[in-house]
Scaffold this motif. Structure first.
Motif, short mmCIF file in Angstrom:
data_model
loop_
_atom_site.label_atom_id
_atom_site.label_comp_id
_atom_site.label_asym_id
_atom_site.label_seq_id
_atom_site.Cartn_x
_atom_site.Cartn_y
_atom_site.Cartn_z
N VAL A 146 0.82 -1.21 0.00
CA VAL A 146 0.00 0.00 0.00
C VAL A 146 0.86 1.26 0.00
O VAL A 146 2.06 1.23 0.25
N LEU A 147 0.16 2.38 -0.23
CA LEU A 147 0.71 3.71 -0.03
C LEU A 147 0.00 4.34 1.16
O LEU A 147 -1.23 4.29 1.24
N PRO A 148 0.72 4.95 2.10
CA PRO A 148 0.04 5.68 3.16
C PRO A 148 -0.69 6.87 2.57
O PRO A 148 -0.18 7.55 1.68
N ALA A 149 -1.89 7.11 3.03
CA ALA A 149 -2.73 8.18 2.47
C ALA A 149 -3.76 8.58 3.50
O ALA A 149 -3.96 7.87 4.50
N PRO A 150 -4.44 9.71 3.32
CA PRO A 150 -5.51 10.08 4.24
C PRO A 150 -6.54 8.95 4.33
O PRO A 150 -6.96 8.39 3.31
N GLY A 151 -6.88 8.57 5.55
CA GLY A 151 -7.84 7.49 5.74
C GLY A 151 -7.20 6.15 6.04
O GLY A 151 -7.89 5.23 6.48
N THR A 152 -5.89 6.02 5.79
CA THR A 152 -5.23 4.76 6.15
C THR A 152 -4.74 4.85 7.59
O THR A 152 -4.48 5.94 8.10
N PRO A 153 -4.59 3.71 8.27
CA PRO A 153 -4.21 3.72 9.69
C PRO A 153 -2.83 4.34 9.92
O PRO A 153 -1.94 4.28 9.07
N ALA A 154 -2.66 4.90 11.12
CA ALA A 154 -1.37 5.49 11.51
C ALA A 154 -0.32 4.38 11.67
O ALA A 154 -0.66 3.22 11.89
N PRO A 155 0.96 4.74 11.58
CA PRO A 155 2.01 3.72 11.66
C PRO A 155 2.00 2.91 12.96
O PRO A 155 2.42 1.76 12.97
N ASP A 156 1.53 3.52 14.06
CA ASP A 156 1.53 2.81 15.33
C ASP A 156 0.20 2.14 15.64
O ASP A 156 -0.03 1.69 16.77
N ASP A 157 -0.68 2.02 14.66
CA ASP A 157 -1.96 1.35 14.87
C ASP A 157 -1.71 -0.08 15.36
O ASP A 157 -0.96 -0.84 14.73
N SER A 158 -2.34 -0.43 16.46
CA SER A 158 -2.05 -1.72 17.11
C SER A 158 -2.55 -2.92 16.32
O SER A 158 -2.20 -4.06 16.63
N ARG A 159 -3.35 -2.70 15.28
CA ARG A 159 -3.90 -3.82 14.52
C ARG A 159 -2.97 -4.29 13.41
O ARG A 159 -3.10 -5.42 12.93
N PHE A 160 -2.05 -3.43 12.98
CA PHE A 160 -1.27 -3.71 11.78
C PHE A 160 0.22 -3.56 12.03
O PHE A 160 0.66 -2.73 12.83
N ASP A 161 1.00 -4.33 11.29
CA ASP A 161 2.44 -4.22 11.25
C ASP A 161 2.80 -3.62 9.90
O ASP A 161 2.69 -4.28 8.86
N GLN A 162 3.19 -2.33 9.90
CA GLN A 162 3.46 -1.61 8.66
C GLN A 162 4.95 -1.31 8.55
O GLN A 162 5.54 -0.76 9.48
N ARG A 163 5.53 -1.63 7.41
CA ARG A 163 6.96 -1.37 7.21
C ARG A 163 7.20 -0.83 5.81
O ARG A 163 6.64 -1.34 4.83
N VAL A 164 8.05 0.21 5.74
CA VAL A 164 8.39 0.79 4.43
C VAL A 164 9.28 -0.19 3.68
O VAL A 164 10.28 -0.68 4.20
N LEU A 165 8.90 -0.49 2.44
CA LEU A 165 9.68 -1.41 1.61
C LEU A 165 10.53 -0.66 0.60
O LEU A 165 11.72 -0.95 0.44
N LEU A 166 9.93 0.29 -0.10
CA LEU A 166 10.70 0.96 -1.15
C LEU A 166 10.26 2.41 -1.32
O LEU A 166 9.15 2.79 -0.92
#
Length: 308
Positions: A146-166
């Motif tokens: 995905v791309l972070p955008a308005p409406g997507t969860p914040a990086p520290d959202d406890s439901r998801f593990d989000q990591r920048v790939l490229l």
């Protein structure tokens, strides 16, 4: 591994209505309502309150959800640990991605995974980033690109593990006969006075164009909007304006357009994330999917793959 009614409550928090929750979980609205009433009755607290035609989560529901998120993450960790006791990469892996990355990276990675692991079935979904998060939460996908955008969860959202790939630079797209078409690279401010093509208001491309032009010191005069880069290229090729285009985006053959790299202090960069449900990243099948996606990204010379 946890009470499915907790998952229903988590999805309701995400979608806001019983009807939308039912659609996301492939249930009927009456089933969702019954589940939540039963859960509230067993716990002895009110979880929902009526506000006009909508329902609203109570303070007790928010307290319960904090525990539900922790339980869900622990359940994912347990599944990952148990899966490590099985032999080989097998089962079903579901991957979703926003359109550009889906075409350029995810589909080739999925084919490589499929060919290397005969016991693994791959299911793919192309969708906008915000919907990919919804699919993850509902359990309908395992990896989201995905791309972070308005409406997507914040990086520290406890439901998801989000990591920048490229990181991917954006290029300027101009008609073949444009005054800048013969240049090797340009600054964004050089097209401040040109008409612009942008994405629709709910598409990430709209935000990229708006923020990039603002950083370059101007507000673009938008004369056309679309939902896909093919539409952007078609309007640019026919002289309606200029635009930004993803470095990963494929331009249809025969389009009379020129892709120009940007230079200067305001080169727009898109950061792509891999996202899984918190606790799921070490699951052998998911870990293998992430490894192969990263491998495909490393084969590209036009993007920057970041260290984990």
């Amino acid at each position: 591994m946890i009470d499915p009614r907790l998952q229903t409550l988590r999805v309701l928090r995400q979608h806001g209505t019983v009807t939308a929750t039912a659609a996301a979980l492939h249930l009927t609205p009456s089933t969702v309502s019954q589940q939540l009433r039963g859960l509230a009755r067993e716990l002895g607290v009110e979880l929902l309150e009526q506000v006009g035609r909508r329902v609203q989560l109570t303070a007790a529901a928010h307290a319960l959800l904090r525990h539900a998120d922790l339980l869900a993450a622990q359940s994912e960790r347990a599944r990952a640990e148990l899966a490590a006791h099985r032999t080989g990469i097998a089962g079903v892996l579901r991957i979703s991605a926003m359109p550009t990355a889906f075409t350029a990276l995810v589909a080739p990675a999925a084919a490589r995974l499929r060919d290397a692991n005969p016991g693994l079935a791959i299911e793919l979904v192309e969708d906008e980033s915000v919907h990919c998060f919804d699919l993850l939460l509902a359990g309908d996908t395992d990896i989201a690109f995905v791309l972070p955008a308005p409406g997507t969860p914040a990086p520290d959202d406890s439901r998801f593990d989000q990591r920048v790939l490229l990181e991917e630079p954006m290029d300027l797209l101009v008609p073949a006969g444009h005054r800048l078409a013969g240049r090797e690279s340009v600054e964004l401010a050089e097209v401040a006075a040109d008409p612009w093509i942008s994405g629709r208001e709910w598409i990430t491309h709209h935000l990229v164009v708006s923020s990039a032009c603002a950083a370059a010191g101007f507000t673009p005069r938008i004369v056309g909007r679309t939902v896909h880069f093919n539409g952007v290229a078609a309007m640019v090729a026919n002289g309606f304006g200029v635009s930004l285009i993803s470095r990963l985006a494929l331009i249809p053959p025969g389009m009379a357009v020129v892709r120009l790299p940007l230079h200067g202090d305001t080169v727009p960069i898109r950061r792509h994330l891999t996202v899984v449900r918190r606790g799921a990243r070490e699951h052998p099948v998911i870990a293998e999917g992430l490894r192969v996606i990263r491998q495909v990204c490393h084969a590209r010379t036009d993007v920057t793959v970041l260290d984990e």
